[in-house]
Scaffold this motif. Structure first.
Motif, short mmCIF file in Angstrom:
data_model
loop_
_atom_site.label_atom_id
_atom_site.label_comp_id
_atom_site.label_asym_id
_atom_site.label_seq_id
_atom_site.Cartn_x
_atom_site.Cartn_y
_atom_site.Cartn_z
N VAL A 21 0.84 -1.21 0.00
CA VAL A 21 0.00 0.00 0.00
C VAL A 21 0.87 1.25 0.00
CG1 VAL A 21 -1.68 1.32 1.34
CG2 VAL A 21 -1.94 -1.16 1.10
N TYR A 22 1.94 1.25 0.80
CA TYR A 22 2.83 2.41 0.88
C TYR A 22 3.49 2.70 -0.47
CZ TYR A 22 6.84 5.27 2.24
OH TYR A 22 7.78 6.26 2.31
N ALA A 23 3.85 1.63 -1.19
CA ALA A 23 4.53 1.81 -2.48
C ALA A 23 3.56 2.25 -3.57
CB ALA A 23 5.23 0.51 -2.87
N LEU A 24 2.33 1.75 -3.55
CA LEU A 24 1.40 2.02 -4.64
C LEU A 24 0.47 3.19 -4.38
CD1 LEU A 24 0.29 -1.49 -5.94
CD2 LEU A 24 2.04 0.03 -6.82
N PHE A 25 0.40 3.68 -3.16
CA PHE A 25 -0.52 4.78 -2.88
C PHE A 25 -0.21 6.03 -3.70
CE2 PHE A 25 -1.85 8.56 -0.52
CZ PHE A 25 -3.20 8.30 -0.39
N PRO A 26 1.06 6.46 -3.86
CA PRO A 26 1.31 7.64 -4.70
C PRO A 26 0.84 7.45 -6.14
CG PRO A 26 3.22 7.16 -3.34
CD PRO A 26 2.30 6.00 -3.20
N VAL A 27 1.08 6.25 -6.70
CA VAL A 27 0.64 5.98 -8.07
C VAL A 27 -0.89 6.00 -8.15
CG1 VAL A 27 0.72 4.32 -9.97
CG2 VAL A 27 2.70 4.60 -8.48
N LEU A 28 -1.54 5.42 -7.15
CA LEU A 28 -3.01 5.42 -7.13
C LEU A 28 -3.54 6.84 -7.01
CD1 LEU A 28 -5.66 3.83 -7.07
CD2 LEU A 28 -5.40 3.65 -4.58
N SER A 29 -2.89 7.66 -6.21
CA SER A 29 -3.32 9.05 -6.06
C SER A 29 -3.19 9.82 -7.37
CB SER A 29 -2.49 9.73 -4.96
OG SER A 29 -2.83 11.09 -4.84
N ILE A 249 -0.62 16.65 -16.32
CA ILE A 249 0.64 16.06 -15.87
C ILE A 249 0.40 14.70 -15.23
CG2 ILE A 249 2.52 16.31 -14.21
CD1 ILE A 249 2.48 19.28 -14.71
N SER A 250 -0.68 14.57 -14.47
CA SER A 250 -1.01 13.27 -13.86
C SER A 250 -1.31 12.22 -14.92
CB SER A 250 -2.20 13.43 -12.92
OG SER A 250 -1.92 14.33 -11.88
N ALA A 251 -2.08 12.60 -15.94
CA ALA A 251 -2.39 11.67 -17.02
C ALA A 251 -1.13 11.26 -17.78
CB ALA A 251 -3.41 12.29 -17.97
N ALA A 252 -0.26 12.23 -18.06
CA ALA A 252 0.99 11.91 -18.75
C ALA A 252 1.88 11.00 -17.90
CB ALA A 252 1.73 13.20 -19.10
N SER A 253 1.89 11.23 -16.59
CA SER A 253 2.69 10.38 -15.71
C SER A 253 2.20 8.94 -15.72
CB SER A 253 2.66 10.94 -14.29
OG SER A 253 3.16 12.26 -14.24
#
Length: 282
Positions: A21-29, A249-253
């Motif tokens: 969860v800690y690793a994937l939370f930024p990507v999910l956000s 920027i989020s979509a491009a990331s």
């Protein structure tokens, strides 16, 4: 998990879930932000009140406001990184083989230097490269980025591959030469197939390093002719001076992250096999 008690298994499972969860939370956000419209982003909620694809349309649609920045940058990143990875993997394979097989003075110094170069701060040499590339005509070109990317990928590739070649029994190559194979044939037919997992793993690591570079991309390019994606994201703008391009920027990331995720998912067995092979000390 074999040999562990039920309590230990529960604790290890909880720890694994927390790390996941800690690793994937930024990507999910970031992914949730990419699905919000401009007005919804200002609301500050984590989940989008309504799913909107307008951010992806801005970067991917022919009529999108940011497609002139993103799509050329995506092509540049794919082409430049693939070329840099192929050259680095090929050169590192021969260099690592020589380091692992030949006995000569200064071998440890070469490996130490390669490791030192790989952790050298990139920002300290961007300005000299900028001046040099402007004088010789490599500024804002693919070769102008491929060559610096080799300075990022080649040292770590040599260091990693030398560990793989040390695990391959020397007797296999000697047996091939006894059977009449030339040194090149013995290397190509006996050594390279056994080193393939290590070469593949090293190539993926080199590709990820080049793919994520920002400093060279922003400092050695000025137009979309060679600008990669990480640098192009810095030039995204909103529809007005007071609007931040957070959604675009989020979509491009997310789009840029997809190739990395796909490569890891498709070739996870080869990556694990290569890393474990190089980790075994012979």
């Amino acid at each position: 998990m074999r040999g562990l008690t039920t309590k230990q298994k529960v604790w290890w499972t909880v720890i694994a879930v927390l790390v996941f969860v800690y690793a994937l939370f930024p990507v999910l956000s970031i992914f949730m932000t990419s699905l919000k419209s401009t007005s919804d982003i200002r609301s500050g909620t984590f989940l989008p009140p309504r799913v909107s694809l307008e951010n992806y349309e801005q970067i991917l649609s022919p009529t999108g406001a940011a497609q002139d920045l993103f799509l050329p940058a995506l092509r540049n990143s794919i082409g430049i990184c693939l070329i840099a990875t192929a050259i680095a993997s090929l050169l590192a394979m021969f260099a690592a083989y020589a380091i692992a097989r030949l006995d000569f003075r200064g071998k440890k110094l070469i490996l130490t230097t390669a490791l030192a170069v790989s952790i050298f701060p990139v920002v300290s040499i961007v300005t000299p490269l900028f001046n040099l590339w402007r004088n010789i005509g490599l500024y804002d070109t693919w070769p102008g980025l491929i060559i610096p990317y080799l300075s990022l990928t080649l040292p770590i590739s040599i260091w990693t591959l030398s560990a793989f070649f040390r695990q391959i029994p020397w007797e296999l190559e000697q047996a091939a030469q006894v059977d009449g194979a030339t040194p090149w044939q013995a290397f190509r037919k006996a050594i390279v197939p056994l080193a393939a997992p290590g070469v593949f793993t090293t190539a993926l690591i080199a590709f990820f390093i080049a793919w994520n570079d920002f400093v060279y991309g922003i400092g050695l390019t000025s137009t979309s002719a060679a600008r990669p994606v990480p640098a192009a994201l810095a030039f995204f703008t909103g529809s007005s001076y007071f609007e931040l391009p957070t959604g675009a920027i989020s979509a491009a990331s997310i789009v840029v992250t997809i190739p990395v995720v796909v490569l890891v998912v498709l070739f996870q067995r080869q990556i694990v096999a290569g890393l474990t092979q190089g980790a075994v000390k012979g």
